[in-house]
Design an enzyme around this catalytic site. Structure first.
Site, PDB file in Angstrom:
ATOM      1  N   CYS A 110       0.895  -1.157   0.000  1.00  0.00           N
ATOM      2  CA  CYS A 110       0.000   0.000   0.000  1.00  0.00           C
ATOM      3  C   CYS A 110       0.932   1.205   0.000  1.00  0.00           C
ATOM      4  O   CYS A 110       1.495   1.547   1.041  1.00  0.00           O
ATOM      5  CB  CYS A 110      -0.910   0.009   1.225  1.00  0.00           C
ATOM      6  SG  CYS A 110      -1.885   1.529   1.344  1.00  0.00           S
ATOM      7  N   CYS A 113      -0.764   4.373   2.136  1.00  0.00           N
ATOM      8  CA  CYS A 113      -0.916   4.325   3.601  1.00  0.00           C
ATOM      9  C   CYS A 113      -0.476   2.962   4.098  1.00  0.00           C
ATOM     10  O   CYS A 113       0.717   2.653   4.040  1.00  0.00           O
ATOM     11  CB  CYS A 113      -2.315   4.734   4.052  1.00  0.00           C
ATOM     12  SG  CYS A 113      -3.708   3.923   3.248  1.00  0.00           S
ATOM     13  N   SER A 114      -1.407   2.126   4.552  1.00  0.00           N
ATOM     14  CA  SER A 114      -0.976   0.851   5.137  1.00  0.00           C
ATOM     15  C   SER A 114      -2.036  -0.225   4.971  1.00  0.00           C
ATOM     16  O   SER A 114      -2.158  -1.108   5.817  1.00  0.00           O
ATOM     17  CB  SER A 114      -0.652   1.047   6.618  1.00  0.00           C
ATOM     18  OG  SER A 114      -1.779   1.604   7.284  1.00  0.00           O
ATOM     19  N   CYS A 115      -2.839  -0.143   3.883  1.00  0.00           N
ATOM     20  CA  CYS A 115      -3.911  -1.116   3.670  1.00  0.00           C
ATOM     21  C   CYS A 115      -3.335  -2.531   3.632  1.00  0.00           C
ATOM     22  O   CYS A 115      -2.320  -2.784   2.974  1.00  0.00           O
ATOM     23  CB  CYS A 115      -4.646  -0.811   2.374  1.00  0.00           C
ATOM     24  SG  CYS A 115      -5.415   0.816   2.402  1.00  0.00           S
TER      25      CYS A 115
END
Lengths: 212, 222
Positions: A110, A113-115
């Protein structure tokens, strides 16, 4: 963070860092306004520390390895396939399974962000959320994978999936050779977190069998 | 907005350093931050896109120097203040005002934390057909959005191929810019690595993103 800069002594002798104080202040005001419940927060921590994690995804992968019908359903609609199995925890919508093969390696990131597929892998490791991984896996996947000790054969296709929407990707690693006689639950132990992100592979050796 | 969060394709951050036997949380307060984030989102006052956009607005030097959960802490406090969940004075004192302006909200309790663990569904029913089919060639827009977008810089103004249609989904750009879900068709688009990175990448690499329909143009028409 340097401890000496951020610790403050308190009258009761305890020390809190600035960040701990901010988190405490946030929690206090939300609790005092009746907007959050401390017991619920404790349960959330418990859930992510002990209940959900890569062991969930590993069981899904192992079942896909031994059960062709389940694998077919998983690749078609991973959410539905998993939720139709009574012994797996419920997962959210738009989980997508992507399968590695002799000619194709998949890896997930991702960049924005941090999906990450929390419901099958738990919370992402720090490196997954870090600038080195997010910046370079898209432009230079082979060299980043080498940093994980993974050398892909020349000519193998590499697909880099950037989780830019509310879809979540789970890599189905290749079943290691020599595992034909191994049970589903033993197979699940070979499936690492990294193999389901695509920064590793599932592997097997006679020794790993001996050691359970 | 084009800030530091949009990291794809940047150089100079050094090698990836995986941590052996990494704990779920490195410090106790990190777990509290996660619990607070889940609890606040459960209130339903704003969604994950608003939370993401608040992180994007962290100054680049701070974004890079803060840890992940430090960023979350900052974002939760800033958004709560911005949206009036509590006042500056309440946050400083830790004491709720006797007269609260906020409408009654239903907090997440330990009886129903299970509800907070299953990911929300962002697909929405609606009229209309997708503009593109699997196999169609598309070109991504050269966007310049000062609000929120999920089209990364490295994948703008690039030619790719639709490989899947994922349904009609809540459009993050609209959620942040005018508080509306404005659902849009979502596609997975595959780009040859060379289309994005030129000769820097070998021909075996391809990049895939999930792209909302407003990000995409038809090369021969648009």
């Amino acid at each position: 963070m340097s401890d000496s800069d951020h610790h403050h002594s308190h009258e009761d002798g305890s020390t809190l860092t600035d960040i701990q104080k901010r988190v405490k202040a946030l929690e206090s005001i939300l609790v005092s306004k009746g907007l959050v419940e401390r017991a619920a927060i404790d349960q959330i921590i418990e859930h992510f520390e002990h209940k959900v994690g890569p062991h969930v995804g590993a069981r899904v992968v192992a079942r896909a390895w031994v059960n062709p019908e389940f694998k077919h359903a998983l690749l078609k609609d991973a959410t539905q396939a998993i939720n139709h199995q009574s012994d797996f925890p419920e997962v959210g919508q738009h989980l997508i399974a992507i399968e590695n093969s002799d000619s194709l390696h998949n890896v997930v990131v991702c960049t924005l962000c941090s999906c990450y597929p929390w419901d099958v892998l738990g919370l992402p490791p720090v490196w997954y959320k870090s600038a080195p991984y997010r910046s370079r896996i898209v432009s230079d996947p082979r060299s980043v994978l080498k940093e994980f000790g993974l050398k892909l054969s020349v000519g193998k296709k590499v697909r880099v999936w950037d989780s830019t929407a509310e879809t979540r990707y789970l890599v189905i690693p290749q079943r290691p050779v020599g595992t034909e006689a191994i049970s589903e639950s033993e197979l699940a132990k070979l499936v690492t977190r990294d193999s389901m992100i695509g920064t590793g592979v599932a592997s097997f050796s006679a020794e790993s069998k001996d050691h359970g | 907005m084009d800030s530091i969060h949009d990291l794809g394709g940047m150089d100079g951050f050094g090698p990836v350093r995986p941590e052996h036997d990494e704990p779920v949380f490195h410090e106790k307060w990190e777990g509290s931050v996660l619990g607070l984030q889940r609890s606040i989102l459960y209130l339903g006052l704003w969604n994950i896109d608003v939370f993401r956009h608040a992180q994007e607005r962290i100054r680049p030097n701070e974004y890079l120097s803060w840890s992940y959960y430090e960023r979350w802490t900052h974002t939760l406090i800033a958004t709560a203040l911005e949206r009036g969940l509590f006042s500056d004075e309440e946050f400083r004192s830790g004491i709720a005002d006797a007269v609260s302006s906020s409408a009654p909200l239903v907090p997440l309790t330990s009886r129903d934390t299970d509800k907070a663990f299953v990911r929300g569904n962002f697909e929405r029913e609606g009229m209309g057909e997708p503009r593109f089919c699997v196999g169609d060639m598309v070109i991504t827009k050269e966007l310049r959005i000062t609000g929120h977008t999920r089209l990364p810089r490295y994948a703008r103004d690039k030619i790719g191929t639709i490989i899947a249609i994922r349904g009609r989904h809540v459009f993050p750009d609209a959620v942040v810019s005018h508080g509306k879900e404005d659902p849009q068709w979502l596609y997975t688009v595959e780009f040859e690595g060379s289309e994005i990175w030129g000769e820097a990448v070998d021909s075996t690499v391809s990049n895939l993103i999930d792209a909302f329909e407003p990000y995409l143009l038809r090369p021969e028409y648009d």
